[in-house]
Design a protein around this motif. Sequence first.
Motif, PDB file in Angstrom:
ATOM      1  N   ASN A 170      15.379 -19.103  89.097  1.00  0.00           N
ATOM      2  CA  ASN A 170      15.161 -19.957  90.268  1.00  0.00           C
ATOM      3  C   ASN A 170      16.269 -20.983  90.489  1.00  0.00           C
ATOM      4  O   ASN A 170      16.286 -21.676  91.504  1.00  0.00           O
ATOM      5  N   ARG A 171      17.182 -21.105  89.527  1.00  0.00           N
ATOM      6  CA  ARG A 171      18.232 -22.114  89.650  1.00  0.00           C
ATOM      7  C   ARG A 171      19.243 -21.697  90.713  1.00  0.00           C
ATOM      8  O   ARG A 171      19.789 -20.594  90.638  1.00  0.00           O
ATOM      9  N   VAL A 204      26.290 -32.245  92.206  1.00  0.00           N
ATOM     10  CA  VAL A 204      25.534 -33.332  91.570  1.00  0.00           C
ATOM     11  C   VAL A 204      24.202 -33.567  92.298  1.00  0.00           C
ATOM     12  O   VAL A 204      23.138 -33.620  91.671  1.00  0.00           O
ATOM     13  N   LEU A 205      24.231 -33.658  93.641  1.00  0.00           N
ATOM     14  CA  LEU A 205      23.002 -33.956  94.407  1.00  0.00           C
ATOM     15  C   LEU A 205      22.027 -32.794  94.404  1.00  0.00           C
ATOM     16  O   LEU A 205      20.820 -32.990  94.228  1.00  0.00           O
ATOM     17  N   SER A 206      22.532 -31.551  94.593  1.00  0.00           N
ATOM     18  CA  SER A 206      21.630 -30.390  94.607  1.00  0.00           C
ATOM     19  C   SER A 206      20.991 -30.179  93.234  1.00  0.00           C
ATOM     20  O   SER A 206      19.834 -29.750  93.135  1.00  0.00           O
ATOM     21  N   THR A 207      21.723 -30.513  92.153  1.00  0.00           N
ATOM     22  CA  THR A 207      21.157 -30.407  90.795  1.00  0.00           C
ATOM     23  C   THR A 207      20.040 -31.432  90.615  1.00  0.00           C
ATOM     24  O   THR A 207      18.981 -31.114  90.070  1.00  0.00           O
ATOM     25  N   SER A 225      12.435 -31.385  91.784  1.00  0.00           N
ATOM     26  CA  SER A 225      11.412 -30.494  92.351  1.00  0.00           C
ATOM     27  C   SER A 225      10.686 -29.707  91.265  1.00  0.00           C
ATOM     28  O   SER A 225       9.520 -29.358  91.401  1.00  0.00           O
ATOM     29  N   ASN A 226      11.383 -29.441  90.145  1.00  0.00           N
ATOM     30  CA  ASN A 226      10.762 -28.673  89.049  1.00  0.00           C
ATOM     31  C   ASN A 226      10.045 -29.541  88.025  1.00  0.00           C
ATOM     32  O   ASN A 226       9.020 -29.147  87.487  1.00  0.00           O
ATOM     33  N   ASN A 227      10.616 -30.716  87.713  1.00  0.00           N
ATOM     34  CA  ASN A 227      10.112 -31.526  86.594  1.00  0.00           C
ATOM     35  C   ASN A 227       9.762 -32.961  86.959  1.00  0.00           C
ATOM     36  O   ASN A 227       9.386 -33.735  86.082  1.00  0.00           O
ATOM     37  N   GLY A 228       9.912 -33.325  88.236  1.00  0.00           N
ATOM     38  CA  GLY A 228       9.590 -34.683  88.657  1.00  0.00           C
ATOM     39  C   GLY A 228      10.555 -35.715  88.083  1.00  0.00           C
ATOM     40  O   GLY A 228      11.596 -35.372  87.512  1.00  0.00           O
ATOM     41  N   ASN A 239      16.091 -27.950  78.241  1.00  0.00           N
ATOM     42  CA  ASN A 239      14.732 -27.367  78.176  1.00  0.00           C
ATOM     43  C   ASN A 239      13.734 -28.497  78.389  1.00  0.00           C
ATOM     44  O   ASN A 239      13.186 -29.047  77.442  1.00  0.00           O
ATOM     45  N   ARG A 240      13.500 -28.834  79.649  1.00  0.00           N
ATOM     46  CA  ARG A 240      12.810 -30.091  79.960  1.00  0.00           C
ATOM     47  C   ARG A 240      11.305 -30.086  79.722  1.00  0.00           C
ATOM     48  O   ARG A 240      10.650 -31.106  79.889  1.00  0.00           O
ATOM     49  N   SER A 241      10.759 -28.920  79.308  1.00  0.00           N
ATOM     50  CA  SER A 241       9.311 -28.890  79.058  1.00  0.00           C
ATOM     51  C   SER A 241       8.976 -29.148  77.583  1.00  0.00           C
ATOM     52  O   SER A 241       7.816 -29.255  77.212  1.00  0.00           O
TER      53      SER A 241
END
Length: 301
Positions: free
Chosen positions: A242-243, A249-252, A258-261, A43-45
Motif C-alpha cells: 500500500n505504500r 517528505v509531505l506525502s510520507t 493515515s495508517n498509524n495516526g 514497523n510501527r505496530s
Amino acid sequence: MSNKIEKKPINFSNILLGAGLNMAEVTTLGQPLEVTKTTMAANRSITMPQAIKLVWSRGGPLGFYQGLIPWAWIEASTKGAVLLFVSAEAEYQFRKLGANNFVAGMGGGVSGGLAQAYLTMGFCTCMKTVEITRSKQVATAGVPQQTSFQVFKEIYKKEGIRGINKGVNAVAIRQMTNWGSRFGFSRLAEETIRKINKKGEDQKLTAIEKILASVIGGGLSAWNQPIEVIRVEMQSKTKDPNRPKNLGVLSTAQYIYSNNGIKGLYRGVTPRIGLGVWQTVFMVAFGDIFKRMLNADGAGH
C-alpha cells in the motif's frame, strides 16, 4: 577593549577529536539504539520489547550492530569534521552580521547539520536503514548471502544517486533541527545550572555539570521524532504493497498519519531520547572536556 570579532582557529586535533568521539559514540551504545529506533519507526505496530526481540532474531547481539560497518563508521569519521568546519564559518558570519553568541551558535549548528546531511550523511543513513530493514535471505545451499556493498551496487544500478540518497531532504531537516536543538537546549541548561550553583560566566562548569546539561539537551532534542520516522519510512526496505511510490517528505507524513495516526509519527521516541542523550554527552560534554584537556578549543568556549 576591542569589539573585533575573531574566528576561532580550527585545530587539526579538533577534527581528530570530533571523528574519534563520533566513532566511540556509535560503536558503544549509539548503533544498538539506532537499530532499535529504526526498527520501531519502520514497523510501527510493534512495541519496544518486540523490536528488541526482532533485532535479536536477526543475529543475536550482532543484530544490534547491523549497518555499523562500513556505513555508520564512514558517517561517524566524516560528519564531525564537516560539522566543525561549516558551523565555525557560519557562526563567524552570523556574529559579523550582529547576532549574539546564542543565535550565532544556533545558526552555526543548523548550517553544520545541513552540510552534514548533503555531504556525508545522506547515503550513509540510507544504507544503514536498508541494512536494518531489508528482508534477510533464506539460507539456501549454494546461494551466497548478499553483502552490504552488493545491495548498495544494486540500488545504485536501479535508481542511481537518488536511490542511495533517498530521504536526504528529511535527513537535512532532522540534522538542522537536531543540532540547533541540542546546542540550544544544552546551553540553556548550562545557564540554568550556573544560576542554581551561583557560578559566573567566567567560571568553568565541572565535568558532571557539563554532562547533566548535555543529558537535558539531548533528551529534549527528541521533539523532532516525526521527521525521523518520515526519514526511516522513505529509506525503508520493509514490504508494504500500500505504500505509494516516489515518496516525498509531505506525502510520507500523510501516509504514516493515515495508517498509524499521530502515534505512528512518534514511534521509536524512547530509544531516540536515549540516542540523543548519548550523542550529546559525547559530542557536547566530552567534546568540551577533552578540548579543555588538549587545549584544543582555541580562545573561549
